[in-house]
Write a protein that holds these residues in place. Sequence first.
Motif, PDB file in Angstrom:
ATOM      1  N   LYS A   1     -75.264 -12.757  45.463  1.00 18.41           N
ATOM      2  CA  LYS A   1     -76.028 -12.041  46.492  1.00 18.41           C
ATOM      3  C   LYS A   1     -76.629 -13.005  47.504  1.00 18.41           C
ATOM      4  O   LYS A   1     -76.730 -12.687  48.695  1.00 18.41           O
ATOM      5  CB  LYS A   1     -77.115 -11.197  45.839  1.00 18.41           C
ATOM      6  CG  LYS A   1     -76.574  -9.984  45.087  1.00 18.41           C
ATOM      7  CD  LYS A   1     -77.684  -9.206  44.402  1.00 18.41           C
ATOM      8  CE  LYS A   1     -77.117  -8.004  43.654  1.00 18.41           C
ATOM      9  NZ  LYS A   1     -78.172  -7.253  42.924  1.00 18.41           N
ATOM     10  N   ASN A   2     -77.033 -14.191  47.068  1.00 14.67           N
ATOM     11  CA  ASN A   2     -77.524 -15.200  48.011  1.00 14.67           C
ATOM     12  C   ASN A   2     -76.400 -15.639  48.948  1.00 14.67           C
ATOM     13  O   ASN A   2     -76.616 -15.822  50.153  1.00 14.67           O
ATOM     14  CB  ASN A   2     -78.094 -16.399  47.257  1.00 14.67           C
ATOM     15  CG  ASN A   2     -79.557 -16.256  46.911  1.00 14.67           C
ATOM     16  OD1 ASN A   2     -80.435 -16.659  47.663  1.00 14.67           O
ATOM     17  ND2 ASN A   2     -79.836 -15.656  45.757  1.00 14.67           N
ATOM     18  N   ILE A   3     -75.200 -15.806  48.406  1.00 14.29           N
ATOM     19  CA  ILE A   3     -74.064 -16.212  49.232  1.00 14.29           C
ATOM     20  C   ILE A   3     -73.713 -15.116  50.239  1.00 14.29           C
ATOM     21  O   ILE A   3     -73.344 -15.394  51.385  1.00 14.29           O
ATOM     22  CB  ILE A   3     -72.848 -16.552  48.348  1.00 14.29           C
ATOM     23  CG1 ILE A   3     -73.139 -17.790  47.487  1.00 14.29           C
ATOM     24  CG2 ILE A   3     -71.596 -16.787  49.195  1.00 14.29           C
ATOM     25  CD1 ILE A   3     -72.074 -18.090  46.443  1.00 14.29           C
ATOM     26  N   ALA A   4     -73.851 -13.858  49.808  1.00 13.89           N
ATOM     27  CA  ALA A   4     -73.509 -12.722  50.668  1.00 13.89           C
ATOM     28  C   ALA A   4     -74.640 -12.324  51.605  1.00 13.89           C
ATOM     29  O   ALA A   4     -74.477 -11.406  52.410  1.00 13.89           O
ATOM     30  CB  ALA A   4     -73.109 -11.528  49.812  1.00 13.89           C
ATOM     31  N   GLY A   5     -75.779 -13.004  51.515  1.00  7.75           N
ATOM     32  CA  GLY A   5     -76.904 -12.672  52.375  1.00  7.75           C
ATOM     33  C   GLY A   5     -77.651 -11.428  51.947  1.00  7.75           C
ATOM     34  O   GLY A   5     -78.398 -10.836  52.736  1.00  7.75           O
ATOM     35  N   LEU A   6     -77.486 -11.017  50.692  1.00  4.56           N
ATOM     36  CA  LEU A   6     -78.182  -9.847  50.164  1.00  4.56           C
ATOM     37  C   LEU A   6     -79.466 -10.224  49.435  1.00  4.56           C
ATOM     38  O   LEU A   6     -80.234  -9.350  49.028  1.00  4.56           O
ATOM     39  CB  LEU A   6     -77.256  -9.078  49.206  1.00  4.56           C
ATOM     40  CG  LEU A   6     -75.993  -8.498  49.849  1.00  4.56           C
ATOM     41  CD1 LEU A   6     -75.056  -7.948  48.781  1.00  4.56           C
ATOM     42  CD2 LEU A   6     -76.346  -7.413  50.853  1.00  4.56           C
ATOM     43  N   ALA A   7     -79.682 -11.508  49.249  1.00  3.40           N
ATOM     44  CA  ALA A   7     -80.921 -12.042  48.691  1.00  3.40           C
ATOM     45  C   ALA A   7     -81.275 -13.284  49.499  1.00  3.40           C
ATOM     46  O   ALA A   7     -80.390 -13.956  50.042  1.00  3.40           O
ATOM     47  CB  ALA A   7     -80.750 -12.383  47.208  1.00  3.40           C
ATOM     48  N   PHE A   8     -82.562 -13.575  49.574  1.00  6.70           N
ATOM     49  CA  PHE A   8     -83.026 -14.632  50.475  1.00  6.70           C
ATOM     50  C   PHE A   8     -83.706 -15.751  49.687  1.00  6.70           C
ATOM     51  O   PHE A   8     -84.614 -15.491  48.897  1.00  6.70           O
ATOM     52  CB  PHE A   8     -83.995 -14.043  51.505  1.00  6.70           C
ATOM     53  CG  PHE A   8     -83.421 -12.857  52.234  1.00  6.70           C
ATOM     54  CD1 PHE A   8     -82.461 -13.031  53.211  1.00  6.70           C
ATOM     55  CD2 PHE A   8     -83.822 -11.577  51.913  1.00  6.70           C
ATOM     56  CE1 PHE A   8     -81.914 -11.944  53.875  1.00  6.70           C
ATOM     57  CE2 PHE A   8     -83.278 -10.478  52.559  1.00  6.70           C
ATOM     58  CZ  PHE A   8     -82.324 -10.661  53.553  1.00  6.70           C
ATOM     59  N   PRO A   9     -83.264 -16.992  49.870  1.00  8.00           N
ATOM     60  CA  PRO A   9     -83.808 -18.120  49.098  1.00  8.00           C
ATOM     61  C   PRO A   9     -85.306 -18.299  49.298  1.00  8.00           C
ATOM     62  O   PRO A   9     -85.834 -18.060  50.386  1.00  8.00           O
ATOM     63  CB  PRO A   9     -83.042 -19.328  49.664  1.00  8.00           C
ATOM     64  CG  PRO A   9     -81.833 -18.761  50.333  1.00  8.00           C
ATOM     65  CD  PRO A   9     -82.233 -17.418  50.834  1.00  8.00           C
ATOM     66  N   TRP A  10     -85.973 -18.718  48.237  1.00  8.14           N
ATOM     67  CA  TRP A  10     -87.364 -19.158  48.372  1.00  8.14           C
ATOM     68  C   TRP A  10     -87.408 -20.425  49.220  1.00  8.14           C
ATOM     69  O   TRP A  10     -88.283 -20.600  50.046  1.00  8.14           O
ATOM     70  CB  TRP A  10     -87.966 -19.436  46.999  1.00  8.14           C
ATOM     71  CG  TRP A  10     -88.220 -18.212  46.177  1.00  8.14           C
ATOM     72  CD1 TRP A  10     -88.038 -16.914  46.544  1.00  8.14           C
ATOM     73  CD2 TRP A  10     -88.716 -18.188  44.829  1.00  8.14           C
ATOM     74  NE1 TRP A  10     -88.382 -16.080  45.515  1.00  8.14           N
ATOM     75  CE2 TRP A  10     -88.804 -16.827  44.454  1.00  8.14           C
ATOM     76  CE3 TRP A  10     -89.079 -19.168  43.915  1.00  8.14           C
ATOM     77  CZ2 TRP A  10     -89.255 -16.438  43.185  1.00  8.14           C
ATOM     78  CZ3 TRP A  10     -89.520 -18.782  42.664  1.00  8.14           C
ATOM     79  CH2 TRP A  10     -89.613 -17.439  42.298  1.00  8.14           C
ATOM     80  N   SER A  11     -86.447 -21.291  48.955  1.00 11.58           N
ATOM     81  CA  SER A  11     -86.314 -22.520  49.738  1.00 11.58           C
ATOM     82  C   SER A  11     -84.871 -22.977  49.650  1.00 11.58           C
ATOM     83  O   SER A  11     -84.108 -22.504  48.813  1.00 11.58           O
ATOM     84  CB  SER A  11     -87.262 -23.611  49.220  1.00 11.58           C
ATOM     85  OG  SER A  11     -86.945 -23.966  47.881  1.00 11.58           O
ATOM     86  N   GLY A  12     -84.500 -23.905  50.519  1.00 14.59           N
ATOM     87  CA  GLY A  12     -83.121 -24.354  50.560  1.00 14.59           C
ATOM     88  C   GLY A  12     -82.297 -23.495  51.502  1.00 14.59           C
ATOM     89  O   GLY A  12     -82.806 -22.574  52.154  1.00 14.59           O
ATOM     90  N   THR A  13     -81.006 -23.808  51.577  1.00 12.13           N
ATOM     91  CA  THR A  13     -80.135 -23.111  52.519  1.00 12.13           C
ATOM     92  C   THR A  13     -78.831 -22.683  51.866  1.00 12.13           C
ATOM     93  O   THR A  13     -78.366 -23.288  50.896  1.00 12.13           O
ATOM     94  CB  THR A  13     -79.796 -24.013  53.717  1.00 12.13           C
ATOM     95  OG1 THR A  13     -79.137 -25.206  53.244  1.00 12.13           O
ATOM     96  CG2 THR A  13     -81.047 -24.392  54.495  1.00 12.13           C
ATOM     97  N   CYS A  14     -78.246 -21.629  52.433  1.00 12.55           N
ATOM     98  CA  CYS A  14     -76.913 -21.179  52.049  1.00 12.55           C
ATOM     99  C   CYS A  14     -76.178 -20.786  53.315  1.00 12.55           C
ATOM    100  O   CYS A  14     -76.579 -19.836  54.002  1.00 12.55           O
ATOM    101  CB  CYS A  14     -76.994 -19.998  51.080  1.00 12.55           C
ATOM    102  SG  CYS A  14     -75.368 -19.319  50.650  1.00 12.55           S
TER     103      CYS A  14
END
Length: 277
Positions: free
Chosen positions: A45-58
């Motif tokens: 989901k982080n890779i698909a932009g459905l979840a948002f990192p607390w920190s860092g980048t994808c």
Amino acid sequence: MIEIAQLTFGYGKQKLFNNLSLSLKPGHIYGLLGINGAGKSTLLKNIAGLAFPWSGTCTVNGVSASERLPSFLQELFFVPEEVYLPSITAAQFAKSTAHFYPKFDRRQFNQLLSDFDVPTDRALTKLSYGQQKKALIAFGLAANTSLLIMDEPTNGLDIPSKSQFRKVTASALTDDRCMIISTHQVRDLDNLIDSVLILHNQQIAVAHSIDNIADKLNFSVLPSNATNYIYAEENLNGLHAITQNTNVDYTKVDMELLFNGIVSNTTGLTEILNASK
């Protein structure tokens, strides 16, 4: 293609990833493995932009996944673990959805439905769960996006369908396409993936090609009294064991045995895999 740097993420006070980094390239089918609760679906989901990192980048193709730009979305198709499809036929679904994906191939879609033995004249909601899942997998493959993510795609599929899934997925890979498939049913990805990702203890513990693993590790059956192994499990024939490949003696990678060894925190496995050679 995909660059994840120092990604930290969790839910509430529960941290799932801690400074996780990963780089994925086109032209590969990656198998994402991990125990239940390790965060496989959340990473996807982080890779698909459905979840948002607390920190860092994808980023995917140089674009931040969390921005969900149209140019990003038309090159991404996500097959979730649980599917919820509208009460229309597969042909109607393609007619209403395909225009979001510029490289969608209707002829390929129809062929995949035939390969999967999915009826085309019945509403998707009237089909079995396995047939619904195969219809969505067929659409995802026919969308020909540069990134295809499938979360537990073999759940709900019978044995012949799992075999067909491996066949059609392998045939849909191109040099400019990246596929990520998560599963807890490790053997379902045998003879399909070319690279293994193991998510464990908030990190990617293993990120290697099958060839690289075979180059460094040997998978064999040893006598039950053997002790010269890194990790082993008892079976009727002795010990199903992993040893270091020091004699350039290549064996088929047993992903289930490798996975069990990694999640058992076996000392030596990750060190050997991550060492330069």
